[in-house]
Motif scaffolding. Structure first.
Motif, PDB file in Angstrom:
ATOM      1  N   ILE A  79      -0.408  11.468  60.493  1.00 31.61           N
ATOM      2  CA  ILE A  79       0.830  12.082  61.313  1.00 31.61           C
ATOM      3  C   ILE A  79       1.626  11.301  62.148  1.00 31.61           C
ATOM      4  N   SER A  80       0.576  10.449  63.020  1.00 32.21           N
ATOM      5  CA  SER A  80       1.277   9.735  64.065  1.00 32.21           C
ATOM      6  C   SER A  80       2.300   8.500  63.342  1.00 32.21           C
ATOM      7  N   GLU A  81       1.756   8.021  62.262  1.00 32.56           N
ATOM      8  CA  GLU A  81       2.475   7.043  61.568  1.00 32.56           C
ATOM      9  C   GLU A  81       3.646   7.357  60.878  1.00 32.56           C
ATOM     10  N   ASP A  82       3.658   8.760  60.408  1.00 33.49           N
ATOM     11  CA  ASP A  82       4.874   9.315  59.961  1.00 33.49           C
ATOM     12  C   ASP A  82       5.994   9.523  61.098  1.00 33.49           C
ATOM     13  N   ALA A  83       5.448   9.902  62.161  1.00 31.07           N
ATOM     14  CA  ALA A  83       6.311  10.018  63.419  1.00 31.07           C
ATOM     15  C   ALA A  83       6.999   8.728  63.781  1.00 31.07           C
ATOM     16  N   ILE A  84       6.111   7.624  63.794  1.00 37.25           N
ATOM     17  CA  ILE A  84       6.580   6.367  64.222  1.00 37.25           C
ATOM     18  C   ILE A  84       7.557   5.851  63.240  1.00 37.25           C
ATOM     19  N   ARG A  85       7.517   6.026  62.028  1.00 35.61           N
ATOM     20  CA  ARG A  85       8.235   5.595  61.113  1.00 35.61           C
ATOM     21  C   ARG A  85       9.707   6.276  61.053  1.00 35.61           C
ATOM     22  N   ALA A  86       9.688   7.555  61.439  1.00 36.84           N
ATOM     23  CA  ALA A  86      10.861   8.310  61.681  1.00 36.84           C
ATOM     24  C   ALA A  86      11.669   7.929  62.641  1.00 36.84           C
ATOM     25  N   VAL A  87      11.201   7.107  63.585  1.00 35.92           N
ATOM     26  CA  VAL A  87      12.235   6.520  64.785  1.00 35.92           C
ATOM     27  C   VAL A  87      13.253   5.629  64.067  1.00 35.92           C
ATOM     28  N   PRO A  88      14.467   6.136  64.482  1.00 39.35           N
ATOM     29  CA  PRO A  88      15.695   5.509  63.849  1.00 39.35           C
ATOM     30  C   PRO A  88      15.818   3.901  64.215  1.00 39.35           C
ATOM     31  N   TRP A  89      15.969   3.085  62.891  1.00 40.99           N
ATOM     32  CA  TRP A  89      16.164   1.818  63.084  1.00 40.99           C
ATOM     33  C   TRP A  89      17.057   1.126  64.162  1.00 40.99           C
ATOM     34  N   ASN A  90      18.165   1.828  64.367  1.00 41.01           N
ATOM     35  CA  ASN A  90      19.103   1.544  65.316  1.00 41.01           C
ATOM     36  C   ASN A  90      18.449   1.248  66.811  1.00 41.01           C
ATOM     37  N   TYR A  91      17.374   2.382  67.100  1.00 42.61           N
ATOM     38  CA  TYR A  91      16.815   2.014  68.359  1.00 42.61           C
ATOM     39  C   TYR A  91      16.106   0.861  68.687  1.00 42.61           C
ATOM     40  N   LYS A  92      15.391   0.472  67.421  1.00 47.49           N
ATOM     41  CA  LYS A  92      14.517  -0.702  67.618  1.00 47.49           C
ATOM     42  C   LYS A  92      15.534  -2.072  67.718  1.00 47.49           C
ATOM     43  N   GLU A  93      16.827  -1.845  66.898  1.00 46.20           N
ATOM     44  CA  GLU A  93      17.536  -3.110  66.866  1.00 46.20           C
ATOM     45  C   GLU A  93      18.388  -3.264  68.043  1.00 46.20           C
ATOM     46  N   GLY A  94      18.406  -2.163  68.844  1.00 44.48           N
ATOM     47  CA  GLY A  94      19.326  -2.087  69.973  1.00 44.48           C
ATOM     48  C   GLY A  94      18.315  -2.828  71.161  1.00 44.48           C
ATOM     49  N   ALA A  95      17.041  -2.580  70.889  1.00 42.26           N
ATOM     50  CA  ALA A  95      15.842  -2.981  72.268  1.00 42.26           C
ATOM     51  C   ALA A  95      15.784  -4.537  71.807  1.00 42.26           C
TER      52      ALA A  95
END
Lengths: 290, 289
Positions: free
Chosen positions: A164-180
């Protein structure tokens, strides 16, 4: 044409019944538990039941105090959380963010396989391998302790927490990570500062569901926690959980006796605890979806 | 004295009805459910196997769980024969009457309850008072009894076990059923006698009690003295038979009402010379020679 419509409505009704059946069962089970425990609470007193420290159900006069049993369940669950949360969340992070695709699939099916091991097998393996090890490594009088139970139960909670944690982590939008990453953050900084906080509600839900499984687990704890009905002084003491008490004593009781009803009353308390845990998990899951 | 009376009555019963019937009532497939004491489950299982060779039409299911479990099943009418390592209690008799069950008692052999420790433990002899102090946690260190300086780990059976009840009444309460003595809350309640044997054989701090049938090379049995001046006695067939070993007890089967048909035949078989030889082979003490 008409017959097709009839078939449609019939099937719709059948599916509706199946869907509603789960809820009907829950209500019936809870009703049954309440019915058996209510008369017990009237005879023995709910305060005496919840705050009593001594559990001597077959003595004369019998004592039905479940404080030590609740403490046992609490210690084992807490210990299992300490084992399963760091391991589970790290594993989920690795599977979702770091691992290459080939390893990811392998790891995912491996973790799911862990969920398929029956709890009596986990208990047995714990009894013959972990229990003697715990006794010698920590120089304890006995290895049948809350600590040994916690480790084994931590492993049982892992699959739920990881998937379930893995699903939650994958659901974080790409643009958050790209921004960082665009701002010059390293991969670890992105994970730690951006991905984890964003996925936190889902991770909390995963932990809650995992712990819900731990607190309801019976067979493995009965085999490796020692079953001493005392309030433990620490994690290295034998404990007796609520579930183990119900399972160990249910066979002996005569239907309708005080002892029989007291076990149902433990069931009610357990039901309420797991209900609360699942309810909290649900709250967080919904928040994640929004 | 009471035991001798019961023994005599059950002997009369055997004498009166030892001829097993063949034919009619056994021609069809019959099934017997036997449930109860873990102490004698191996013995009765063995009887069932041998019995099935002689009477192939009867299917016998033997399951353990504890004497309390057996009585509960007999009272709930889910088994034909209850195995028990203690006599039925007054409370259970009342419940039986309420459920329309009239329990009938048969003594099938004797058992010495052995107090066991790990073979590494140097303690050899304990008095009944020592045992009470240990199991009630009045004394918690082996050095009080001449052993190593280490905590005593108390192993007990679950409260549904006849072994648990017998040990509590016989060693802790000394026959005074209303006494306040209880096992210490710190005692570990093990789900089976085998679990006690397993933990004792790998833990040098542990002490537990098991039926004589469980004794083996990995366990050391303690010689027990009735009081401070009496001799220390090892649990053996001879010392139990001569009643010099202080912790021994009869083993029972219970049926609902006077049994007939396959149930009666099975009990008769158990009390026959062949059945009693199996009692001896499984390390219990036979009542018929």
């Amino acid at each position: 044409m008409k017959s097709k419509k009839i078939l449609d409505t019939v099937i719709e009704k059948i599916i509706f019944c199946c869907g509603i059946l789960a809820i009907v069962f829950v209500v019936l089970i809870f009703g049954f538990l309440l019915k058996e425990s209510f008369s017990f609470f009237k005879d023995y007193g709910i305060i005496n039941f919840v705050t009593g420290k001594l559990w001597y159900p077959t003595s004369a006069p019998p004592r039905f105090g479940i404080l030590s049993l609740m403490a046992g369940s609490f210690f084992v669950t807490l210990g299992a959380a300490a084992v399963a949360i760091p391991l589970g969340v790290m594993a989920a992070l690795y599977i979702a963010e770091v691992a290459p695709v080939s390893i990811r699939d392998f790891l995912k099916s491996g973790v799911e396989l862990l969920a398929a091991i029956p709890s009596v097998v986990i208990g047995f393996i714990g009894m013959v391998t972990l229990v003697p090890l715990v006794r010698t490594v920590f120089d304890l009088p006995t290895g049948l302790t809350a600590f040994a139970g916690s480790i084994m139960l931590g492993f049982m909670a892992l699959p739920t927490i990881v998937s379930i944690s893995e699903d939650a982590i994958r659901a974080v939008p790409w643009n958050y990570k790209e921004g960082a990453l665009a701002l010059g953050a390293t991969r670890w900084q992105t994970m730690y500062r951006i991905v984890l906080p964003a996925a936190l509600p889902g991770i909390i839900a995963a932990v809650m569901l995992g712990l819900g499984r731990v607190i309801g687990e019976t067979m493995a704890v009965m085999m490796i926690t020692g079953n001493a009905a005392q309030i433990p002084a620490g994690i290295f003491e034998p404990v007796r959980t609520m579930t183990a008490t119900i399972a160990a004593e249910m066979g002996e009781t005569v239907k309708g006796s005080m002892h029989y009803r007291s076990l149902f009353s433990i069931g009610v308390i357990l039901f309420m605890i797991t209900f609360c845990i699942n309810f909290i998990a649900d709250l967080f899951l919904h928040r994640m979806k929004r | 004295m009471k035991y001798i009376c019961v023994l005599f009555v059950s002997l009369l019963m055997i004498a009166g009805c030892s001829k097993p019937h063949h034919g009619r009532d056994l021609s069809g497939e019959q099934s017997l459910q036997i449930k109860g004491s873990d102490t004698i489950v191996n013995l009765v299982q063995k009887w069932a196997e041998e019995y099935a060779k002689e009477y192939p039409g009867v299917v016998i299911g033997v399951t353990g769980g504890g004497s309390g479990t057996g009585f509960a099943a007999l009272l709930n009418k889910t088994c034909d024969i209850a195995m028990s390592s203690r006599a039925i209690e007054d409370k259970e008799k009342i419940q039986a009457a309420q459920n329309g069950v009239s329990p009938q008692q048969f003594i099938i052999g004797l058992d010495g309850l052995a107090v066991v420790v790990n073979p590494e433990n140097v303690v050899k002899n304990l008095t009944m008072d020592d045992l009470r102090d240990i199991f009630m946690a009045a004394k918690t260190n082996w050095k009080d009894f001449g052993g190593a300086d280490s905590k005593i780990v108390i192993l007990s059976r679950e409260s549904n076990s006849g072994t648990h009840m017998f040990f509590k009444e016989h060693v802790l309460k000394r026959g005074n059923k209303k006494g306040p003595e209880e096992f210490s809350p710190s005692s570990l309640l093990m789900p089976s006698s085998q679990a006690i044997a397993d933990e004792t054989s790998q833990n040098p701090h542990a002490i537990g009690y098991v039926g004589m049938g469980y004794l083996g090379a990995t366990l050391k049995s303690i010689a027990v003295a009735r009081n401070g001046t009496a001799a220390f006695v090892e649990p053996t067939v001879d010392t139990v038979l001569s009643n010099t070993y202080p912790i021994s007890r009869p083993l029972y089967l219970y049926t609902n009402g006077t049994p007939g048909g396959a149930i009666k035949d099975f009990i008769d078989y158990g009390l026959s010379a062949k059945g009693q030889k199996i009692v001896r082979d499984t390390d219990f003490v036979p009542i018929v020679h």
